[in-house]
Design a protein around this motif. Structure first.
Motif: not given
Length: 367
Positions: A301-329
């Motif tokens: 999927i990542r190659k198909k849409i041009g997200l080669e620099k991201f690994s599956f573990h990046s999805l975990r980081h993405t979840f944490a970042t969205r939580c931070l952006e939503a104001g989570g402590n």
């Protein structure tokens, strides 16, 4: 090494090395100790103090041991490690020692192993390994030799005082909201890629996703429990080395946790359960899917849409970042991620606070 003073030498790495007699083995052979420092006077002073302490101490002689580092390591792994740790931990320790340590210092007799040998090992590893990997391997070696010391096979642990390469702070790779939207649009309702949706909405590790069972989902209270993880470990049989998938408990008490799920994720889980014939949420022919299969699917999927620099573990980081952006402590996010401490979460996501830092500084304009 250039010599200056009695038993004090200048090393190629710029440090001074002082050598002193720690004692003698039962066969009469001298056992040396070493002191390191960046100043000659510092090493000389410590050497004088150490020699005095040795002269006035009544320490016992070492127990006789003719085996090499490799002999001791194998004994330590089988006797003191295997019975007390998970199979995955044992396999990890064994692999680290066999691949990185024993080929270099394994042939040295245990009681002749010096701090300079350990120092050379570290320098050799620096040629090919990251600082984090070196520190992990060194920790296993230090534990092994520490046990030898406690059994009076070594007068001191030669790993003590060794300078290790400094760790560089990791840069978290998280998807932007735009890239996340692009990814979700690409996978849509394709159940083959449901693991991606799970990672983005729960922050689960890849092994935790593989080990997730329907019994772990509480649809009444809208929660998901992390009770196990799947990983591939190295094993041995009569033919030789091989790998196999094992199901183990989470890596720590903090990793075994409960995570609230959103209404949208609950809806998708219910839809998936209706057609599932497996105990596992993510399955293939009624069997659990292994981590590298999920990683491979994400790679497509990542190659198909041009997200080669991201690994599956990046999805975990993405979840944490969205939580931070939503104001989570940070304490709440740390708990959701199953981190061992809040400090670990802060170290991982410091860069993600930049937006909040900018907003805070801008408020100073009005003070």
């Amino acid at each position: 090494m250039a010599r200056r003073g009695e038993n004090i030498y200048k090393r190629k790495d710029g440090r001074w090395e002082g050598r002193y007699i720690k004692g003698r083995h039962k066969n009469g052979k001298i056992h040396y100790g070493y002191i390191y420092g960046y100043k000659y006077t510092e090493v000389k002073h410590l050497l004088i103090l150490t020699k005095y302490e040795k002269q006035t101490s009544n320490s016992k002689n070492l127990l006789p041991y003719e085996g090499g580092v490799i002999d001791w390591t194998n004994y330590w792994l089988e006797t003191f490690v295997r019975p007390k740790v998970k199979s995955s931990t044992y396999a990890s320790y064994k692999n680290k020692m066999e691949v990185q340590v024993l080929p270099i210092i394994g042939s040295i007799k245990l009681q002749e192993l010096k701090a300079s040998d350990i120092d050379s090992l570290v320098k050799k590893m620096e040629e090919t390994l990251k600082a984090s990997s070196i520190r992990s391997i060194f920790s296993v070696l230090k534990n092994s030799l520490g046990k030898a010391k406690s059994l009076n096979l070594l007068s001191e642990n030669p790993c003590m005082g060794i300078e290790l390469p400094k760790m560089r702070k990791k840069t978290v790779q998280a998807l932007s909201i735009k890239d996340q939207t692009k990814l979700l649009k690409e996978i849509k309702a394709n159940q083959k890629f449901f693991s991606i949706t799970l990672a983005l909405q729960t922050g689960l590790r890849i092994g935790e996703i593989c080990g997730l069972k329907w019994e772990d989902i509480d649809f009444e209270n809208n929660t998901l429990s992390v009770n196990r993880t799947m990983l591939r470990i190295q094993t041995e049989d009569k033919i030789g080395k091989k790998t196999e998938i094992v199901e183990v408990s989470p890596k720590s008490n903090n990793s075994q946790r409960k995570i609230p799920i959103t209404k949208s994720l609950k809806k998708k889980l219910i839809e998936l359960q209706r057609t599932s014939t497996s105990d596992y949420v993510i399955s293939n022919k009624n069997k659990a899917v292994e981590p590298r299969t999920i990683a491979y699917r994400f790679q497509i999927i990542r190659k198909k849409i041009g997200l080669e620099k991201f690994s599956f573990h990046s999805l975990r980081h993405t979840f944490a970042t969205r939580c931070l952006e939503a104001g989570g402590n940070i304490a709440t996010i740390s708990s959701l991620l199953g981190h061992s401490s809040i400090k670990m979460t802060l170290d991982c996501y410091t860069n993600s606070f930049f937006t909040e830092e900018r907003q805070l500084v801008e408020k100073l304009e009005f003070i």
